[in-house]
Design a protein around this motif. Structure first.
Motif, short mmCIF file in Angstrom:
data_model
loop_
_atom_site.label_atom_id
_atom_site.label_comp_id
_atom_site.label_asym_id
_atom_site.label_seq_id
_atom_site.Cartn_x
_atom_site.Cartn_y
_atom_site.Cartn_z
N GLY A 1 26.93 -9.93 -6.77
CA GLY A 1 26.92 -8.61 -7.37
C GLY A 1 27.64 -7.60 -6.49
N ASP A 2 28.00 -6.48 -7.08
CA ASP A 2 28.74 -5.44 -6.36
C ASP A 2 27.95 -4.93 -5.16
OD1 ASP A 2 30.71 -5.69 -8.19
OD2 ASP A 2 30.25 -3.85 -9.27
N ASP A 3 26.63 -4.79 -5.32
CA ASP A 3 25.83 -4.24 -4.22
C ASP A 3 25.76 -5.21 -3.04
OD1 ASP A 3 24.41 -5.95 -5.87
OD2 ASP A 3 22.48 -4.95 -5.54
N LEU A 4 25.73 -6.52 -3.28
CA LEU A 4 25.71 -7.49 -2.18
C LEU A 4 27.04 -7.52 -1.43
CD1 LEU A 4 23.85 -10.47 -3.86
CD2 LEU A 4 22.96 -8.85 -2.20
N VAL A 5 28.15 -7.45 -2.17
CA VAL A 5 29.46 -7.43 -1.53
C VAL A 5 29.62 -6.14 -0.73
CG1 VAL A 5 31.94 -7.36 -1.97
CG2 VAL A 5 30.50 -8.91 -3.27
N TYR A 6 29.14 -5.04 -1.26
CA TYR A 6 29.23 -3.75 -0.58
C TYR A 6 28.48 -3.78 0.76
CZ TYR A 6 29.17 1.33 0.04
OH TYR A 6 29.33 2.60 0.53
N HIS B 1 25.62 0.88 -7.82
CA HIS B 1 24.21 0.95 -8.20
C HIS B 1 23.47 -0.30 -7.75
CE1 HIS B 1 24.88 4.55 -10.48
NE2 HIS B 1 25.89 3.98 -11.11
N SER B 2 22.24 -0.10 -7.31
CA SER B 2 21.42 -1.22 -6.87
C SER B 2 20.25 -1.39 -7.84
CB SER B 2 20.91 -0.97 -5.46
OG SER B 2 20.05 0.15 -5.46
N GLN B 3 19.40 -2.38 -7.57
CA GLN B 3 18.24 -2.61 -8.43
C GLN B 3 17.27 -1.45 -8.36
OE1 GLN B 3 17.98 -5.15 -10.58
NE2 GLN B 3 16.17 -4.14 -11.36
N LEU B 4 17.15 -0.82 -7.20
CA LEU B 4 16.27 0.34 -7.06
C LEU B 4 16.73 1.48 -7.95
CD1 LEU B 4 13.92 1.73 -5.61
CD2 LEU B 4 15.55 2.45 -3.86
N ASP B 5 18.04 1.72 -8.02
CA ASP B 5 18.58 2.76 -8.90
C ASP B 5 18.24 2.45 -10.36
OD1 ASP B 5 19.67 4.00 -6.71
OD2 ASP B 5 21.66 3.09 -6.99
N ALA B 6 18.37 1.18 -10.74
CA ALA B 6 18.08 0.80 -12.12
C ALA B 6 16.61 1.00 -12.45
CB ALA B 6 18.49 -0.66 -12.35
N ASP B 7 15.72 0.66 -11.50
CA ASP B 7 14.29 0.85 -11.73
C ASP B 7 13.94 2.32 -11.86
OD1 ASP B 7 13.91 -1.85 -11.67
OD2 ASP B 7 13.21 -1.90 -9.58
N LEU B 8 14.54 3.16 -11.01
CA LEU B 8 14.28 4.60 -11.08
C LEU B 8 14.77 5.18 -12.40
CD1 LEU B 8 15.14 5.71 -7.45
CD2 LEU B 8 12.88 5.62 -8.48
N ALA B 9 15.91 4.74 -12.87
CA ALA B 9 16.46 5.25 -14.12
C ALA B 9 15.61 4.82 -15.31
CB ALA B 9 17.89 4.76 -14.31
#
Length: 118
Positions: A28-33, A95-103
């Protein structure tokens, strides 16, 4: 022979490429980042692996892809897809999983600045 003479259009079939893309899972993009943000000291040298193309020695960190030789990898560095990916990874964090959960309203409640500081 073998074809119906009245049929003018070939039957459209699904592409075999979509099934093949799933074979090579991409991070995922967040892991590569996060990998790109690691210091140079923590970066490990690439290990030899017979399962990967080019014995796992020719790798693009931004796109998370392995290549068969250096010339193919260098051609990949010139592509539009790679340049867009580099620009995306040099910008703000994806965006990470935390961002998705907050949204979705499943994260920590925001009860204001007074309660958050305590």
């Amino acid at each position: 022979m073998g074809r119906c003479p009245t049929r003018k259009v070939k039957k459209r079939r699904l592409s075999h490429k979509t099934a093949r893309r799933d074979k090579f899972e991409v991070k995922g993009d967040d892991l590569v980042y996060t990998e790109l943000r690691k210091p140079e000291k923590e970066a490990k040298p690439l290990e030899l692996s017979e399962d990967l193309p080019g014995m796992g020695q020719f790798y693009c960190l931004h796109c998370d892809r392995y290549f068969s030789n250096a010339s193919v990898r260098d051609d990949h560095f010139k592509t539009k897809k790679h340049k867009k990916r580099v620009k995306l990874m040099n910008g703000p964090a994806p965006h990470s999983q935390l961002d998705a959960d907050l949204a979705a309203g499943m994260g920590m409640p925001d009860n204001g600045p007074k309660l958050m500081a305590a």
